[in-house]
Design a protein around this motif. Structure first.
Motif: not given
Length: 613
Positions: A385-391
């Protein structure tokens, strides 16, 4: 037999035809085409290249900044040097013996039969002192040319300098038309606009006898071409404002960049420490360049373009706008000032809306704003979730011209860094980081890096409510306007209504009671300012101070960013300096009662005891 007889005539006809073709070609070459005559006569001709008159440079008010002055180069043809009285020659030139020997050695390495410069940038008085004695030194001659001279002691980093072309330059396709010993723009605007400033060379052919005495033009000047002067540059820089800003930055390290938000024109561009542009011109330029290069304060370093720093709390504005556009918060969204998440720098009123949060620069508030933008629940795995959101967050942030080169009309621009999910994957490992790993980005710390020019452009974007024109130094080239790429509007994908939501908070920073940037207020002279202070944590020493603003808030005419290294709190050093520059530009003068700020501004080692932001 008849068949063989016929073949004989065919072969004879072929040979005759070929002979006639060769005869016609030889007649054309030897009688009709004079270019081959020119080639054959080169040993009795002098080919004189006429350097064009390099374009002048003016400031935004028409004041001439850079012009051309005649100088002279002492040239040498090594093969023609006979029984040189080296001691007398050195006394005549007032140069050390070893320097002359090294110069002669370099000339021989270049060519024994072609002229190359031995001593450059001789002034008219220096030429007069040696000219009458050159007859005693065969192989030496004087070549006149134009060199740059300056009517300003400021703007060195913007203007750049002109120097002799180096072998490294000659290897590049762009400089294929240059010859060794020629001059061209090395840095700054002189380099970026080299093609426009240089013009076009001319060539003259002169007949000379065996003694080298000129006998007139070759074939009446039939093969001569005229040089074409370069185009003038009219800059957007205000020389008076620039000199004032440089005065305020004296003794400090950092940068000041101011733009006209509506046009993208750069009004002032300060990289401190500064130096006089004339330092890199004239005789002895090489020695002075090495002194600057070896100076531990790094005056040659172009800080507004090349120095990337964490932006500190000024970056909170970008984070808020991205979150508002994503729809994960509203202007009225309250977040508690929860020190368990991240420490706030001072006690303040409850941040019940974005205006109060900006005014007080509440760290926990903006921690929660960015968390809402990144942690969107797109995956049940918190790492993914953090990975997708940061992108997604990064894609929105980069629309502000961050993390990439803006394309300003100057080389050496750095793109800075807006870290990606891949960046943290490489550093921490795949699915081995989450929002707590990157939360420092929410307050403009951590891995994010922004240049002074980029942050000034962000202020221009906020002032324009969502668009910018690429910052540029040149208002017009010759009689035209700026280059086409400096006329195009770029939108950042954030609705104008969201900018209207944050600007009152920015006004509160400067003009509101208890605002962190009250030292930048210009209400006493009738000007409203919208701004944001920042104090950048520095693990290597004292914190850096920054302040970003535009004014007047209701109809912006100037956007500015001040960054001072090791100066502590943005509100006490960067903010008052920015206010003085804004007032100088908007009013043409500084109110008498505000001149005290000029002496009160702290340097790198001086910090006021005040709140951190």
């Amino acid at each position: 037999m008849q068949y063989l007889e016929g073949r004989k005539y065919v072969v004879q006809a072929i040979f005759l035809t070929v002979a006639l073709v060769f005869a016609a070609r030889l007649f054309y070459i030897q009688v009709l085409d004079g270019s081959y005559k020119l080639a054959a006569d080169r040993n009795t001709l002098q080919r004189l290249v006429q350097a064009p008159y390099r374009g002048l440079i003016y400031d935004r008010k028409g004041q001439i900044l850079v012009q051309n002055t005649p100088v002279y180069d002492l040239m040498v043809v090594p093969r023609e040097v006979k029984q040189l009285d080296t001691l007398r020659f050195c006394e005549l030139l007032q140069l050390p013996l070893e320097e002359v020997r090294e110069s002669l050695k370099a000339a021989k390495a270049f060519s024994r039969v072609k002229a190359s410069p031995l001593v450059q940038n001789l002034s008219t008085p220096e030429l007069a002192a040696i000219q009458d004695n050159l007859i005693d030194f065969p192989g030496f001659s004087v070549k006149a040319r134009m060199a740059r001279s300056y009517n300003t002691h400021s703007m060195a980093h913007a203007l750049g300098y002109v120097g002799s072309i180096t072998p490294a330059f000659l290897e590049k396709p762009r400089y294929a038309k240059y010859q060794p010993g020629e001059f061209l723009g090395i840095t700054g605007l002189e380099s970026y606009y080299e093609d426009q400033l240089m013009g076009r060379r001319g060539v003259q052919y002169r007949m000379v006898n065996v003694r080298g005495i000129e006998k007139g033009a070759f074939r009446g000047g039939e093969f001569d071409t005229l040089s074409v002067a370069g185009q003038d540059l009219h800059l957007s820089l205000d020389s008076e404002l620039q000199e004032y800003a440089e005065k305020l930055m004296a003794g400090k390290r950092g940068s000041v960049v101011a733009l006209d938000p509506k046009t993208g024109e750069i009004l002032t561009f300060v990289s401190a420490p500064m130096f006089d542009p004339a330092t890199l011109s004239g005789k002895g330029m090489g020695n002075r360049y090495m002194e600057l290069l070896n100076n531990p304060e790094r005056p040659l370093f172009n800080r507004p373009l090349m120095a990337t720093y964490p932006p500190g709390s000024t970056f909170k504005l970008v984070n808020e706008l991205v979150a508002l556009q994503m729809g994960v918060v509203s202007p009225q969204t309250p977040f508690a000032c929860n020190w368990k998440l991240v420490r706030c720098t001072h006690r303040h009123e409850y941040p019940s809306n974005v205006g109060i949060a900006i005014k007080n620069s509440c760290n926990p508030y903006f921690y929660q704003v960015m968390r809402a933008a990144v942690m969107r629940g797109r995956s049940t795995n918190r790492f993914e979730d953090a990975r997708l959101g940061l992108a997604e967050w990064r894609r929105q942030v980069m629309k502000f011209g961050l993390g990439e080169k803006l394309g300003v009309d100057m080389s050496q621009e750095k793109k800075g860094l807006i870290p990606s999910s891949d960046f943290y994957d490489k550093r921490n490992g795949f699915h081995r980081w989450n929002f707590r790993t990157v939360y420092s980005l929410s307050i403009g710390q951590g891995e994010v890096g922004i240049t002074g020019l980029q942050m000034a452009n962000v202020m221009a974007t906020i002032a324009n409510r969502g668009w910018y024109i690429t910052p540029h130094f040149v208002k017009s080239v010759g009689q035209g306007g700026p280059l086409p790429q400096f006329r195009e509007k770029h939108t950042v994908g954030v609705d104008p209504i969201h900018f209207e939501a944050i600007i009152p908070g920015m006004q509160g920073v400067v003009d509101g009671r208890g605002g962190t940037g009250s030292a930048a207020s210009l209400l006493d002279v009738g000007i409203s300012v919208a701004g944001k202070t920042g104090t950048v944590q520095n693990p290597h020493g004292d914190d850096h101070a920054t302040f970003a603003a535009f004014a007047p808030a209701e109809d912006p005419k100037i956007a500015i960013v001040v960054f001072i290294e090791n100066a502590g709190f943005g509100g006490s050093s960067a903010a008052p300096l920015a206010s003085l520059v804004m007032e100088k530009y908007l009013r043409g003068k500084v109110a008498p009662w505000r001149h005290r700020w000029e002496e009160w501004l702290p340097g790198p080692a001086e910090r006021f005891i005040t709140r951190r932001h």
